[in-house]
Motif scaffolding. Structure first.
Motif, short mmCIF file in Angstrom:
data_model
loop_
_atom_site.label_atom_id
_atom_site.label_comp_id
_atom_site.label_asym_id
_atom_site.label_seq_id
_atom_site.Cartn_x
_atom_site.Cartn_y
_atom_site.Cartn_z
N VAL A 137 63.00 29.78 18.58
CA VAL A 137 64.39 29.61 18.14
C VAL A 137 65.09 28.55 18.99
O VAL A 137 65.82 27.69 18.47
CB VAL A 137 65.13 30.96 18.19
N ILE A 138 64.88 28.60 20.29
CA ILE A 138 65.52 27.61 21.18
C ILE A 138 65.02 26.20 20.88
O ILE A 138 65.81 25.26 20.75
CB ILE A 138 65.26 27.99 22.65
N ASN A 139 63.69 26.06 20.74
CA ASN A 139 63.15 24.74 20.42
C ASN A 139 63.61 24.25 19.04
O ASN A 139 63.88 23.06 18.84
CB ASN A 139 61.62 24.78 20.46
N GLY A 140 63.72 25.19 18.11
CA GLY A 140 64.22 24.82 16.78
C GLY A 140 65.66 24.38 16.82
O GLY A 140 66.06 23.47 16.08
N TYR A 141 66.45 24.99 17.69
CA TYR A 141 67.84 24.58 17.80
C TYR A 141 67.95 23.18 18.38
O TYR A 141 68.76 22.37 17.91
CB TYR A 141 68.61 25.57 18.67
N PHE A 142 67.15 22.86 19.38
CA PHE A 142 67.17 21.50 19.92
C PHE A 142 66.64 20.50 18.89
O PHE A 142 67.14 19.36 18.80
CB PHE A 142 66.32 21.43 21.19
N PHE A 143 65.65 20.90 18.10
CA PHE A 143 65.14 20.03 17.05
C PHE A 143 66.22 19.77 16.00
O PHE A 143 66.38 18.63 15.52
CB PHE A 143 63.92 20.67 16.39
N LEU A 144 66.99 20.79 15.66
CA LEU A 144 68.10 20.61 14.72
C LEU A 144 69.14 19.65 15.28
O LEU A 144 69.68 18.81 14.55
CB LEU A 144 68.75 21.97 14.42
N GLY A 145 69.42 19.75 16.57
CA GLY A 145 70.36 18.82 17.19
C GLY A 145 69.90 17.38 17.10
O GLY A 145 70.70 16.47 16.84
N ALA A 146 68.60 17.16 17.27
CA ALA A 146 68.07 15.79 17.15
C ALA A 146 68.18 15.28 15.72
O ALA A 146 68.55 14.11 15.50
CB ALA A 146 66.61 15.76 17.60
N THR A 147 67.90 16.14 14.73
CA THR A 147 67.97 15.71 13.34
C THR A 147 69.41 15.45 12.89
O THR A 147 69.62 14.79 11.86
CB THR A 147 67.34 16.77 12.41
N LEU A 148 70.39 15.95 13.61
CA LEU A 148 71.79 15.70 13.27
C LEU A 148 72.37 14.52 14.04
O LEU A 148 73.11 13.70 13.49
CB LEU A 148 72.63 16.95 13.54
N LEU A 149 72.05 14.43 15.33
CA LEU A 149 72.65 13.39 16.16
C LEU A 149 72.05 12.02 15.90
O LEU A 149 72.77 11.01 15.92
CB LEU A 149 72.50 13.76 17.64
N VAL A 150 70.75 11.96 15.65
CA VAL A 150 70.11 10.65 15.43
C VAL A 150 70.66 9.96 14.17
O VAL A 150 71.05 8.78 14.23
CB VAL A 150 68.58 10.80 15.36
N PRO A 151 70.74 10.62 13.01
CA PRO A 151 71.34 9.94 11.84
C PRO A 151 72.79 9.55 12.06
O PRO A 151 73.22 8.48 11.61
CB PRO A 151 71.19 10.98 10.72
N ALA A 152 73.57 10.41 12.73
CA ALA A 152 74.97 10.07 12.98
C ALA A 152 75.08 8.82 13.84
O ALA A 152 75.94 7.95 13.60
CB ALA A 152 75.69 11.24 13.66
N THR A 153 74.21 8.69 14.84
CA THR A 153 74.25 7.52 15.71
C THR A 153 73.82 6.26 14.97
O THR A 153 74.44 5.20 15.10
CB THR A 153 73.33 7.74 16.93
N VAL A 154 72.76 6.35 14.18
CA VAL A 154 72.27 5.19 13.44
C VAL A 154 73.28 4.74 12.39
O VAL A 154 73.57 3.55 12.24
CB VAL A 154 70.90 5.50 12.80
N LEU A 155 73.87 5.69 11.67
CA LEU A 155 74.84 5.34 10.63
C LEU A 155 76.11 4.74 11.22
O LEU A 155 76.72 3.86 10.62
CB LEU A 155 75.18 6.58 9.81
N SER A 156 76.50 5.22 12.40
CA SER A 156 77.70 4.65 13.03
C SER A 156 77.47 3.21 13.43
O SER A 156 78.37 2.38 13.35
CB SER A 156 78.09 5.48 14.25
N ARG A 157 76.25 2.88 13.83
CA ARG A 157 75.93 1.49 14.18
C ARG A 157 75.98 0.61 12.94
O ARG A 157 76.52 -0.50 12.97
CB ARG A 157 74.54 1.43 14.82
N ARG A 158 75.41 1.09 11.83
CA ARG A 158 75.45 0.31 10.59
C ARG A 158 76.88 0.16 10.09
O ARG A 158 77.26 -0.89 9.58
CB ARG A 158 74.60 1.00 9.53
N SER A 159 77.68 1.21 10.24
CA SER A 159 79.07 1.14 9.81
C SER A 159 79.83 0.10 10.61
O SER A 159 80.67 -0.63 10.08
CB SER A 159 79.73 2.51 9.95
#
Length: 271
Positions: A137-159
């Motif tokens: 569960v803990i590792n899954g929560y960190f994995f979920l954080g990566a799948t949310l933060l990485v797209p937000a960071t990439v999209l903000s750069r493109r924006s």
């Protein structure tokens, strides 16, 4: 109205903020109730555990501020590197923390790697224990954080790149017609010295050239026949020539007025 890429960035950014908020609350609770959280058989000093927990809390707060800075107007005033650097560091930490651990848990639970991903466990891991599933569960929560933060960071750069390359047009400001542009360039004054410069001559020439270009709306108002349009253009050019001649005469009088003013000044001084 926001574009589709902007809406996508907002969704990913707010999802990442929600994940960071949960992480903040989770680790604050762990720090307050450290006696129940710490494993008595672990042997980790209390100060080290609290320091690590405080670091995670601080990183969660910084992450929330940086993610919001990519979608809020006040974030544009912050230096670019001050927002981007923490976001990319957070992406790297969450990816390295969540992806390998979750992959190992999944492969262990499915029986592909019963002794761990690297095979370092002497005995097969008990996949039915509470500790195993808590770790997943803990590792899954960190994995979920990566799948949310990485797209937000990439999209903000493109924006940000899109915002730099897109010219902003004010819809409330009416566009100039070619005749308005010609009049504007034709009436640009020469310097106070009265000398003609290449810039002002070029501006007048551009104004005369623009007067030959009639807008479709102007053509519809001036008449549908070729003779009417030709007559309208002829009148526009005649009016423009009058304005040009008048401007040249006024600019030609500037040196004379300046000399006369100086002469009167010297005469008054002589008296």
């Amino acid at each position: 109205m926001q574009s589709e890429p902007g809406k996508t960035l907002l969704r990913w950014a707010y999802a990442a903020v929600a994940w960071l908020a949960v992480s903040f609350v989770w680790h604050v609770q762990m720090g307050v109730m450290y006696e129940d959280t710490m494993d008595p058989d672990d042997g980790t000093p209390v100060w080290l555990f609290l320091s690590y927990d405080a670091l995670i809390v601080l990183m969660s707060v910084v992450g929330v501020v940086c993610v919001l800075a990519t979608v809020k107007p006040w974030g544009r005033r912050a230096p670019y590197w001050l927002v981007r650097a923490p976001l990319w560091i957070g992406c790297a930490v969450l990816t390295m923390r969540g992806v390998p651990g979750l992959v190992e848990n999944v492969t262990t639970a499915t029986g592909l790697t019963p002794h761990g991903l690297l095979g370092m466990e002497k005995e097969a891991v008990d996949t039915g224990s509470w500790d195993f599933w808590k770790t997943m569960v803990i590792n899954g929560y960190f994995f979920l954080g990566a799948t949310l933060l990485v797209p937000a960071t990439v999209l903000s750069r493109r924006s940000r790149r899109t915002a730099k390359t897109t010219r902003t047009v004010d819809p409330a400001r009416p566009a100039r017609t070619p005749l308005d542009q010609a009049e504007h360039h034709a009436l640009i004054p020469y310097p106070a010295t009265g000398r003609r410069t290449r810039a002002t001559e070029a501006a007048a020439a551009r104004g005369a050239a623009l007067a030959d270009r009639a807008e479709p709306a102007q053509e519809a108002e001036q008449g549908s026949s070729a003779e009417d349009r030709h007559e309208a253009r002829r009148r526009a050019m005649a009016d423009l020539r009058v304005r040009l001649d008048r401007g040249r005469e006024e600019r030609a009088d500037i040196p004379n007025r300046t000399v006369e003013g100086r002469t009167v000044h010297h005469r008054d001084g002589g008296r």
